[in-house]
Design a protein around this motif. Structure first.
Motif, short mmCIF file in Angstrom:
data_model
loop_
_atom_site.label_atom_id
_atom_site.label_comp_id
_atom_site.label_asym_id
_atom_site.label_seq_id
_atom_site.Cartn_x
_atom_site.Cartn_y
_atom_site.Cartn_z
N THR A 15 0.85 -1.19 0.00
CA THR A 15 0.00 0.00 0.00
C THR A 15 0.88 1.24 0.00
N SER A 16 0.26 2.37 -0.28
CA SER A 16 1.02 3.63 -0.28
C SER A 16 0.87 4.30 1.08
N PHE A 17 1.75 5.22 1.34
CA PHE A 17 1.70 5.99 2.58
C PHE A 17 0.34 6.69 2.73
N THR A 18 -0.09 7.31 1.63
CA THR A 18 -1.36 8.04 1.66
C THR A 18 -2.52 7.11 2.05
N GLU A 19 -2.53 5.91 1.44
CA GLU A 19 -3.59 4.95 1.77
C GLU A 19 -3.48 4.47 3.22
N GLY B 87 11.87 13.55 -3.04
CA GLY B 87 12.25 13.54 -1.63
C GLY B 87 11.18 14.29 -0.84
N ARG B 88 10.64 13.62 0.16
CA ARG B 88 9.55 14.25 0.91
C ARG B 88 9.67 14.01 2.41
N LEU B 89 9.31 15.04 3.17
CA LEU B 89 9.05 14.83 4.59
C LEU B 89 7.56 14.54 4.65
N ARG B 90 7.21 13.35 5.13
CA ARG B 90 5.81 12.94 5.12
C ARG B 90 5.18 13.19 6.48
N ILE B 91 4.07 13.90 6.43
CA ILE B 91 3.45 14.37 7.67
C ILE B 91 2.03 13.81 7.77
N ILE C 44 10.87 10.48 6.50
CA ILE C 44 11.53 11.15 5.38
C ILE C 44 11.66 10.09 4.30
N GLU C 45 11.17 10.39 3.12
CA GLU C 45 11.13 9.35 2.09
C GLU C 45 11.78 9.86 0.81
N ARG C 46 12.70 9.08 0.27
CA ARG C 46 13.36 9.44 -0.98
C ARG C 46 13.12 8.34 -1.99
N SER D 59 0.40 14.73 -4.56
CA SER D 59 0.36 14.18 -3.20
C SER D 59 0.83 12.73 -3.18
N SER D 60 0.17 11.83 -3.94
CA SER D 60 0.54 10.42 -3.84
C SER D 60 1.32 9.94 -5.07
N LEU D 61 2.47 9.34 -4.82
CA LEU D 61 3.26 8.75 -5.91
C LEU D 61 2.50 7.60 -6.57
N TYR D 62 1.86 6.76 -5.74
CA TYR D 62 1.18 5.60 -6.31
C TYR D 62 -0.01 6.01 -7.17
N THR D 63 -0.67 7.10 -6.81
CA THR D 63 -1.77 7.61 -7.64
C THR D 63 -1.20 8.08 -8.99
N GLU E 250 13.86 0.16 3.07
CA GLU E 250 14.14 0.21 1.63
C GLU E 250 13.10 -0.61 0.91
N ARG E 251 12.47 -0.02 -0.08
CA ARG E 251 11.47 -0.78 -0.84
C ARG E 251 11.85 -0.78 -2.31
N VAL E 252 11.89 -1.97 -2.91
CA VAL E 252 12.04 -2.09 -4.35
C VAL E 252 10.75 -2.71 -4.85
N VAL F 67 10.02 -0.76 -10.71
CA VAL F 67 9.45 0.58 -10.88
C VAL F 67 10.07 1.57 -9.92
N GLU F 68 10.25 1.13 -8.69
CA GLU F 68 10.53 2.08 -7.62
C GLU F 68 11.66 1.58 -6.73
N PHE F 69 12.53 2.50 -6.36
CA PHE F 69 13.53 2.22 -5.34
C PHE F 69 13.42 3.35 -4.33
N THR F 70 12.94 3.01 -3.13
CA THR F 70 12.65 4.06 -2.15
C THR F 70 13.33 3.79 -0.82
N ARG F 71 13.96 4.82 -0.29
CA ARG F 71 14.56 4.73 1.04
C ARG F 71 13.79 5.64 1.98
N LEU G 65 12.94 6.82 6.15
CA LEU G 65 13.38 6.84 7.53
C LEU G 65 12.17 7.21 8.38
N TYR G 66 11.69 6.24 9.16
CA TYR G 66 10.51 6.47 10.00
C TYR G 66 10.93 6.74 11.43
N ARG G 67 10.15 7.57 12.11
CA ARG G 67 10.36 7.77 13.55
C ARG G 67 10.05 6.48 14.27
C1 GLP Z 1 5.22 3.99 1.24
C2 GLP Z 1 6.45 3.26 0.74
C3 GLP Z 1 7.14 3.96 -0.41
C4 GLP Z 1 6.15 4.42 -1.45
C5 GLP Z 1 5.08 5.26 -0.81
C6 GLP Z 1 4.06 5.76 -1.80
O1 GLP Z 1 5.58 5.02 2.10
N1 GLP Z 1 7.42 3.01 1.80
O2 GLP Z 1 8.07 3.06 -0.98
O3 GLP Z 1 6.81 5.17 -2.44
O4 GLP Z 1 4.43 4.51 0.18
O5 GLP Z 1 3.17 6.60 -1.08
P1 GLP Z 1 2.32 7.74 -1.77
O6 GLP Z 1 1.57 7.12 -2.88
O7 GLP Z 1 1.46 8.23 -0.66
O8 GLP Z 1 3.27 8.78 -2.26
#
Ligand code: GLP
Length: 245
Positions: free
Chosen positions: A92-96, A137-141, A149-151, A167-171, A212-214, A223-227, A229-231
């Motif tokens: 799932t995505s962060f937004t979801e 690169g985003r600070l996610r709130i 912090i997500e890159r 707002s949402s990458l997955y969207t 780290e998510r691939v 598609v995606e390589f994301t690093r 850092l969660y509190r």
């Molecule tokens: C989570 C994952 C990320 C992914 C993100 C997409 O936070 N750890 O790898 O990129 O969701 O979220 P959104 O669609 O809200 O940008």
């Protein structure tokens, strides 16, 4: 703040007494979460003690996570956090994730553009050096709390216009028909350093989760390589385990 009697009352080091009265003030709501602490000089004058003593008491509370220092703006009472629980097995995505908990998300953009890939990105995304990569690169709130912090790096082939991610990458990936269907995620423990610590509003050295998510398309392309850092004080991963046959 009830600091007048510090010199007189009880035995023990002064800084511990000050620490205790600050802690009491936080617990009883005299100091509210998000409130700024009066400047150390004022506290020292008011309680008639040295600034060294004040600093020691404040340092203690910062170390224990009750207060946080923000460069240039002062020392603040930390908001107690209720942990966000995240299932480990759903893609799932962060937004979801946050919407499911009734939390609104927004982001502070740290970076958003097209670049040539770094060696790490070339490896993870399987790209040549002259390819283009969208970097987000985003600070996610979540509500008002900075959570991560997500890159993210995405091959430009799947995301030719990084500005399309509002707002949402997955969207946005849904729109280019490149939303991932599978991902491999690695989670490790870390201590949060600056500048990340001050962006996340935690003390330097606090516990963090580095993720780290691939992610892959059905075709097997990355598609995606994301690093991220969660509190560590605000996020929990929960996995359901079953006995395999
Ligand atoms: C989570 C994952 C990320 C992914 C993100 C997409 O936070 N750890 O790898 O990129 O969701 O979220 P959104 O669609 O809200 O940008």
């Amino acid at each position: 703040l009830p600091l007048e009697g510090l010199q007189a009352g009880g035995s023990g080091p002064l800084y511990l007494k000050l620490r205790q009265s600050l802690e009491d003030a936080i617990q009883s709501g005299k100091l509210n979460h998000g409130d700024a602490l009066p400047p150390e000089r004022d506290l020292a004058d008011y309680a008639n003690i040295s600034r060294v003593t004040v600093r020691k008491a404040v340092d203690d509370l910062v170390r224990d996570g009750l207060l946080v220092r923000r460069h240039g703006s002062g020392t603040f009472v930390v908001k107690p956090v209720s942990k966000v629980q995240q299932s480990l097995s759903r893609l799932t995505s962060f937004t979801e994730d946050m919407a499911r908990r009734g939390l609104n998300t927004h982001a502070r953009w740290l970076e958003r553009g097209l670049y040539h890939p770094s060696p790490d990105e070339m490896m993870a995304l399987g790209l040549p050096a002259d390819a283009l990569v969208a970097r987000l690169g985003r600070l996610r709130i979540a509500d008002d709390m900075p959570l991560a912090i997500e890159r993210a790096s995405i091959s430009a082939e799947f995301l030719p216009d990084p500005q399309s991610v509002t707002s949402s990458l997955y969207t946005a990936l849904d729109k280019t028909r490149s939303r991932p269907v599978r991902a491999v995620q690695r989670i490790s423990a870390c201590n949060i350093k600056d500048p990340d610590a001050s962006m996340l509003g935690v003390a330097v050295g606090s516990a963090g989760l580095s993720i780290e998510r691939v992610s892959y398309l059905a075709s097997g392309r990355v598609v995606e390589f994301t690093r991220s850092l969660y509190r560590g004080d605000a996020y929990d991963f929960v996995a359901e385990l079953t006995l395999s046959e």
